[in-house]
Design an enzyme around this catalytic site. Structure first.
Site, PDB file in Angstrom:
ATOM      1  N   LYS A 112     -12.218 -27.595  10.640  1.00 54.34           N
ATOM      2  CA  LYS A 112     -11.721 -26.669  11.652  1.00 54.34           C
ATOM      3  C   LYS A 112     -11.755 -25.264  11.062  1.00 54.34           C
ATOM      4  CE  LYS A 112      -7.744 -24.897  14.013  1.00 54.34           C
ATOM      5  NZ  LYS A 112      -6.274 -24.820  14.011  1.00 54.34           N
ATOM      6  N   GLY A 173       2.013 -20.858  16.904  1.00 52.74           N
ATOM      7  CA  GLY A 173       3.432 -21.064  16.643  1.00 52.74           C
ATOM      8  C   GLY A 173       4.376 -20.401  17.625  1.00 52.74           C
ATOM      9  N   GLY A 200      -0.057 -22.434  20.490  1.00 50.22           N
ATOM     10  CA  GLY A 200       0.772 -21.912  21.566  1.00 50.22           C
ATOM     11  C   GLY A 200       1.544 -22.934  22.364  1.00 50.22           C
TER      12      GLY A 200
END
Length: 270
Positions: A112, A173, A200
């Site tokens: 990622k 976050g 989020g």
């Protein structure tokens, strides 16, 4: 005597396909911010996640032989590890981190990618992200990429060869939920690779909304690890992902300005 028709669960007939591999769970979970490794293990198990993300710069997966190793509680033969470049602020730093992950995980190439722009918003630096993605793809990495909710950039990352595109719902976050559902929907409609909301999400309804928009999955960490009861939240998120996917597959009714009677009046007796 009436009979009840049994149907296969959507997860068994509608798997998430990432880089050619099929997963029954559409929830991807991070391994950071938990109280300890035991709570990490319990939360991951409660979530049902099969793909787990690991911040290479912050988590020990073999770099430090004298510290607890995440691989000992979450074995790589049970989970697909998704090393991420969290905390990287340049393409060079992100590429170097992915190379380290490949070395530590015996040639593992699924990563990622996230390249951040500043410490306050943690929004992605798109210029650096594009540069890092190009380098990693050229080196044979299979890149799942964190980006903003810009449909043009999302499509460009797909066209470059990223195996999944992961637009943010809101700042990392923040727990604000999906701030721009229309852009997320546009990204989904134009994509031929999996689209997963990343960052989020704050509660189970946020995850369900993402899936009802048509997202292929959701990645989260803080929403679970930061909850008052992480294990219970992990279970809630698992159910929300499944419910949201089923809702999307079922096809919602169109929105209308006025009422539509649940019980039609045509053909009534009086």
């Amino acid at each position: 005597m009436s009979t009840v028709m049994q149907t296969a669960s959507p997860a068994s007939t509608d798997p998430l396909i990432i880089d050619g591999l099929a997963y029954q769970s559409r929830l991807l979970v991070g391994t950071g911010k938990y109280r300890d490794l035991d709570q990490t293990r319990q939360a991951i198990e409660a979530s049902g996640a099969q793909i787990i993300t690991v911040a290479i710069r912050r988590t020990n997966i073999g770099q430090s032989s004298d510290e607890p190793n995440l691989l000992e509680v979450l074995p790589a033969d049970r989970y697909t590890y998704l090393p991420n470049t969290a905390g990287c602020y340049s393409a060079a730093e992100a590429v170097r981190t992915c190379r380290l992950a490949r070395e530590l995980l015996d040639g593992h190439t699924l990563v990622k990618l996230e390249v951040l722009g500043d410490e306050k918003t943690l929004f992605p630096d798109i210029v650096q992200t594009l540069e890092a993605a190009a380098t990693l793809i050229a080196e044979g990495f299979r890149v799942m990429v964190y980006t903003n909710d810009d449909p043009i950039i999302a499509k460009r990352l797909e066209d470059m060869g990223c195996v999944a595109v992961m637009p943010l719902a809101a700042p990392i976050g923040s727990g604000l939920g999906i701030r721009n559902p229309h852009n997320i929907q546009t990204i989904i409609e134009n994509a031929t690779v999996p689209i997963l909301v990343d960052a989020g999400v704050g509660c189970a309804s946020d995850a369900a909304i993402a899936m009802e928009l048509g997202c292929d999955g959701v990645l989260m960490n803080t929403a679970i690890a930061g909850a008052s009861n992480p294990l219970l939240m992990a279970s809630a998120m698992k159910k929300a992902i499944e419910a949201g996917r089923e809702s999307w597959l079922a096809g919602r009714i169109p929105k209308k300005r006025f009422a539509s009677a649940s019980s039609p009046v045509d053909g009534t007796f009086f």
